[in-house]
Design an enzyme around this catalytic site. Structure first.
Site, short mmCIF file in Angstrom:
data_model
loop_
_atom_site.label_atom_id
_atom_site.label_comp_id
_atom_site.label_asym_id
_atom_site.label_seq_id
_atom_site.Cartn_x
_atom_site.Cartn_y
_atom_site.Cartn_z
CB ALA A 103 -61.50 -40.10 -25.35
CG ASP A 104 -58.89 -42.85 -21.52
OD1 ASP A 104 -59.91 -43.53 -21.58
OD2 ASP A 104 -57.81 -43.19 -22.04
CB SER A 105 -58.52 -36.39 -19.75
OG SER A 105 -57.25 -37.00 -19.76
CB ALA A 110 -61.59 -38.76 -15.74
#
Length: 309
Positions: free
Chosen positions: A81-83, A86
């Site tokens: 989810a972070d990627s 980003a």
């Protein structure tokens, strides 16, 4: 005052507490793009909660639909989810900068980590809204087509097969010696094939189980059917396609020497990017940053002596 973009990922209200909110920053630089990345966004009942990608993977529906049907919901073993957030944030920033070229004014980018992963999960909200359908966990199978799975080869390795195109599904059946399945009425659509995944998985899996991975890959390539080896990072580092693309490139680090790491995410024909360093030593740019903010070398020296930097 001279920045194009400021990116922050504090909880909502933190910049305002420091008198560095949008009102103050935009007054100094009306062309500024302030990019605010948080778990849940700048407003709403969850806005003040601490948030990480894991929570987004759980809340979005990703975990609920990932894993085997009779197994627990499964979280990814990396920052998925972070990627995704980003990449989405980078696009949002570029969009805001393009808008600034037309209007002359910057704006605030509000990125909630829970949102981009929900977007890439597909039309699930629409399915539920119109059909009441909730996508279940299906392991490596797909609800949209079959055969689609991972299969073990004779030498104990694994390959992945996808038949998202009808023509590819037919080629696979001919390759594994089961052309009669193509004539079944249910074979005509991906969704109908998915409902007969047991039959198709058995046909494909039995054939693959009798051949080595090298033979499987060669046969599928010759038949123009979609297949790929299931690789770990050791395989990735030697894969000829990744090598041709220079996906894993070599970066000369002044302290550690040559390092191999992922390259720039895409290739631009006229303005290609590159990696200048793997990571700067701690404090390497402190002097440049502080003097760029207006401090003199004497000021920086004094701060160092006082232990501030």
């Amino acid at each position: 005052a001279t920045a194009d973009v400021v990116v922050e990922n504090f909880r909502p209200g933190t910049l305002e507490k420091w008198d560095l909110g949008w009102d103050e920053l935009s007054a100094v630089n009306p062309r500024l793009v302030l990019t605010r990345v948080t778990g849940f966004g700048q407003f709403g009942p969850y806005a003040r909660r601490p948030g990480f990608g894991t929570l987004a993977e759980a809340m979005s529906g990703f975990a609920a639909m990932t894993g085997e049907p009779d197994a627990p919901p499964t979280l990814p073993p990396f920052g998925l989810a972070d990627s995704i957030a980003a990449l989405a944030t980078a696009y949002a920033v570029m969009t805001a900068l393009a808008a600034r070229e037309r209007t002359g004014e910057g704006q605030v980018v509000d990125m909630a980590i829970i949102e981009p992963i929900l977007t890439v999960l597909g039309p699930q909200p629409l399915w539920y809204d119109q059909l009441g359908h909730v996508q279940p966990r299906t392991g490596n199978r797909s609800q949209n087509n079959a055969p689609r799975n991972t299969y073990r080869t004779a030498d104990g390795t694994w390959v992945a097969v996808s038949t998202s195109a009808q023509s590819v599904a037919e080629r696979v059946m001919r390759l594994v010696g089961r052309p009669e399945l193509i004539d079944e009425p249910w074979f005509a659509t991906g969704a109908d094939r998915a409902r007969h995944a047991d039959v198709l998985d058995a046909a494909v899996g039995d054939w693959i189980a009798r051949h080595s991975r090298a033979d499987v890959l060669a046969a599928f390539e010759k038949a123009e059917a979609a297949v790929a080896p299931v690789q770990d990072v050791r395989d990735v580092m030697t894969d000829p396609q990744y090598r041709a693309l220079d996906t894993v490139t070599t970066v000369d680090d002044p302290e550690l020497g040559p390092l191999r790491m992922q390259n720039v995410l895409f290739r631009l024909s006229a303005t290609p990017g590159g990696i200048r360093w793997a990571g700067r030593p701690h404090g390497a740019d402190t002097e440049e940053v502080l003097t760029g903010l207006g401090l003199t070398p004497a000021d920086v020296k004094e701060l160092r002596e006082e232990g501030v930097v």
